[in-house]
Design a protein around this motif. Structure first.
Motif, short mmCIF file in Angstrom:
data_model
loop_
_atom_site.label_atom_id
_atom_site.label_comp_id
_atom_site.label_asym_id
_atom_site.label_seq_id
_atom_site.Cartn_x
_atom_site.Cartn_y
_atom_site.Cartn_z
N SER A 165 0.85 -1.24 -0.03
CA SER A 165 -0.06 0.14 0.02
C SER A 165 0.87 1.14 0.24
N ASN A 166 1.73 1.20 0.84
CA ASN A 166 2.87 2.36 0.92
C ASN A 166 3.60 2.67 -0.37
N ASN A 218 1.26 4.33 -2.76
CA ASN A 218 1.03 5.75 -2.53
C ASN A 218 2.16 6.52 -2.91
N ILE A 226 2.24 6.93 -6.63
CA ILE A 226 1.35 8.09 -7.22
C ILE A 226 1.77 9.29 -6.72
N PHE A 227 2.42 9.36 -5.81
CA PHE A 227 3.16 10.60 -5.31
C PHE A 227 4.24 11.03 -6.35
N PRO A 271 -2.56 14.72 -6.78
CA PRO A 271 -1.89 13.26 -6.33
C PRO A 271 -1.89 13.50 -4.58
N GLN A 272 -1.78 14.67 -4.28
CA GLN A 272 -1.93 14.50 -2.66
C GLN A 272 -3.16 14.33 -2.03
N ILE A 309 -3.38 10.55 -2.25
CA ILE A 309 -2.69 9.60 -1.36
C ILE A 309 -3.22 9.87 0.05
N ALA A 358 -6.04 7.55 0.06
CA ALA A 358 -5.23 6.13 0.24
C ALA A 358 -4.86 5.68 1.54
N ILE A 359 -4.01 6.86 2.20
CA ILE A 359 -3.67 6.37 3.45
C ILE A 359 -4.85 6.16 4.54
#
Length: 139
Positions: A36-37, A40, A43-44, A73-74, A77, A80-81
């Protein structure tokens, strides 16, 4: 900078895959967190890593500056977090409940409804017919 982040994403994916294939439920969950990270970070990095100006609309203007950072993107993310943390909390609760009822976190030992031995195929009761030269050789 993008090369470093790409290498870090690759390292996180490799570590996550290794942990997910270990056979223990807790390691599987930590591997899922690493994947998952990694997603992320990917994507970042796709949102370009620049020292852009914040995406504020200046007073007297109707749009952001041309050099403003892309906030999409932020936002993705951050969502998603939050979703990833909720998924991890739910999965940890399920793992704890499984440990309470089964007494183990080994995924191979968590086979309460599956048989230990695979079923054997049925044996044919009729003999196979002898054909061709084998019949003549038998006579």
């Amino acid at each position: 900078m993008e090369l470093v982040i790409a290498a870090l994403v690759g390292f996180l994916v490799a570590g996550g895959a290794y942990l997910m294939m270990s056979g223990q439920l807790i390691r599987f969950l930590f591997g899922l967190v690493l994947l998952s990270n990694a997603a992320n970070l990917g994507i970042f990095a796709s949102g370009r890593l620049t020292y852009a100006t914040p995406p504020f609309v200046p007073e007297g203007s109707t749009a952001t500056a041309v050099t403003a950072a892309n906030a999409l993107p932020q936002a993705l993310i951050l969502t998603a977090i939050v979703i990833g943390f909720g998924l991890l909390a739910f999965a940890l609760a399920l793992a704890f409940r499984a440990w309470q009822s089964l007494g183990t976190v080994e995924m191979d030992a968590m086979r309460a409804c599956e048989p230990l031995e695979p079923p054997t195929p049925p044996v044919a009761s009729t003999p196979t017919p002898v054909t061709g030269s084998r019949r003549e050789a038998a006579e």
